[in-house]
Design a protein around this motif. Sequence first.
Motif, mmCIF file in Angstrom:
data_model
loop_
_atom_site.group_PDB
_atom_site.id
_atom_site.type_symbol
_atom_site.label_atom_id
_atom_site.label_comp_id
_atom_site.label_asym_id
_atom_site.label_seq_id
_atom_site.Cartn_x
_atom_site.Cartn_y
_atom_site.Cartn_z
ATOM 1 N N UNK A 34 -25.222 5.472 -42.107
ATOM 2 C CA UNK A 34 -24.693 4.379 -42.894
ATOM 3 C C UNK A 34 -23.613 3.667 -42.092
ATOM 4 N N UNK A 35 -23.561 2.387 -42.269
ATOM 5 C CA UNK A 35 -22.630 1.630 -41.459
ATOM 6 C C UNK A 35 -22.169 0.355 -42.120
ATOM 7 N N UNK A 36 -21.205 -0.243 -41.473
ATOM 8 C CA UNK A 36 -20.679 -1.538 -41.857
ATOM 9 C C UNK A 36 -20.927 -2.529 -40.733
ATOM 10 N N UNK A 37 -21.426 -3.684 -41.108
ATOM 11 C CA UNK A 37 -21.664 -4.787 -40.188
ATOM 12 C C UNK A 37 -20.846 -5.980 -40.661
ATOM 13 N N UNK A 38 -20.670 -6.946 -39.781
ATOM 14 C CA UNK A 38 -20.013 -8.176 -40.198
ATOM 15 C C UNK A 38 -20.639 -9.353 -39.473
ATOM 16 N N UNK A 39 -20.539 -10.507 -40.118
ATOM 17 C CA UNK A 39 -21.093 -11.720 -39.538
ATOM 18 C C UNK A 39 -20.124 -12.869 -39.804
ATOM 19 N N UNK A 40 -19.583 -13.396 -38.728
ATOM 20 C CA UNK A 40 -18.701 -14.547 -38.810
ATOM 21 C C UNK A 40 -19.535 -15.822 -38.700
ATOM 22 N N UNK A 41 -19.027 -16.950 -39.190
ATOM 23 C CA UNK A 41 -19.780 -18.205 -39.120
ATOM 24 C C UNK A 41 -20.185 -18.528 -37.687
ATOM 25 N N UNK A 42 -21.458 -18.826 -37.510
ATOM 26 C CA UNK A 42 -21.958 -19.207 -36.196
ATOM 27 C C UNK A 42 -22.172 -18.065 -35.230
ATOM 28 N N UNK A 43 -21.981 -16.834 -35.699
ATOM 29 C CA UNK A 43 -22.138 -15.675 -34.821
ATOM 30 C C UNK A 43 -23.213 -14.737 -35.350
ATOM 31 N N UNK A 44 -23.706 -13.895 -34.470
ATOM 32 C CA UNK A 44 -24.696 -12.908 -34.881
ATOM 33 C C UNK A 44 -24.024 -11.775 -35.664
ATOM 34 N N UNK A 45 -24.829 -11.124 -36.484
ATOM 35 C CA UNK A 45 -24.327 -9.964 -37.209
ATOM 36 C C UNK A 45 -24.066 -8.840 -36.205
ATOM 37 N N UNK A 46 -22.918 -8.209 -36.323
ATOM 38 C CA UNK A 46 -22.551 -7.154 -35.389
ATOM 39 C C UNK A 46 -22.201 -5.865 -36.120
ATOM 40 N N UNK A 47 -22.534 -4.752 -35.481
ATOM 41 C CA UNK A 47 -22.177 -3.454 -36.027
ATOM 42 C C UNK A 47 -20.715 -3.159 -35.766
ATOM 43 N N UNK A 48 -20.014 -2.750 -36.790
ATOM 44 C CA UNK A 48 -18.584 -2.491 -36.701
ATOM 45 C C UNK A 48 -18.299 -0.998 -36.634
ATOM 46 N N UNK A 49 -18.965 -0.232 -37.483
ATOM 47 C CA UNK A 49 -18.642 1.184 -37.615
ATOM 48 C C UNK A 49 -19.799 1.861 -38.323
ATOM 49 N N UNK A 50 -20.115 3.095 -37.934
ATOM 50 C CA UNK A 50 -21.176 3.810 -38.629
ATOM 51 C C UNK A 50 -20.902 5.306 -38.598
ATOM 52 N N UNK A 51 -21.608 6.017 -39.444
ATOM 53 C CA UNK A 51 -21.519 7.464 -39.487
ATOM 54 C C UNK A 51 -22.868 8.028 -39.901
ATOM 55 N N UNK A 52 -23.234 9.128 -39.269
ATOM 56 C CA UNK A 52 -24.433 9.856 -39.654
ATOM 57 C C UNK A 52 -23.971 11.254 -40.034
#
Length: 125
Positions: A34-52
């Motif tokens: 499970x993880x958190x992603x973020x997407x800023x205007x005009x940018x690709x979605x990026x992975x921020x943090x995850x844990x398994x």
Amino acid sequence: QVQLVESGGGLVQPGGSLRLSCAASGFTLVDYAIGWFRQAPGKEREGVICISDSDGSTYYADSVKGRFTISIDSAKNTLYLQMSSLKPEDTAVYYCAAGPTQACPAIHVHLYEYWGQGTQVTVSS
């Protein structure tokens, strides 16, 4: 029905803190990466943090190390993202997501199969 519902976004001043929540239903969070992603205007979605949770694997993007923390409340089947020392460049729509266990630390967008609807985080004075 599989569902992820985020909450907790909003407007915060630089240097402030915010906690995002992601409530899961229809599946058990700890059985997935499970993880958190973020997407800023005009940018690709990026992975921020995850844990398994199955093998303890974690990933933190360099940009958030020391400032963001991921945690799981198994009893509530809820994922959290604690964000502190927030910066304007953290402004984005934040998404929680779940995928197979190998999706962390290899936090690639295409590996994650379940997604929340996103919550806006704005860091501004």
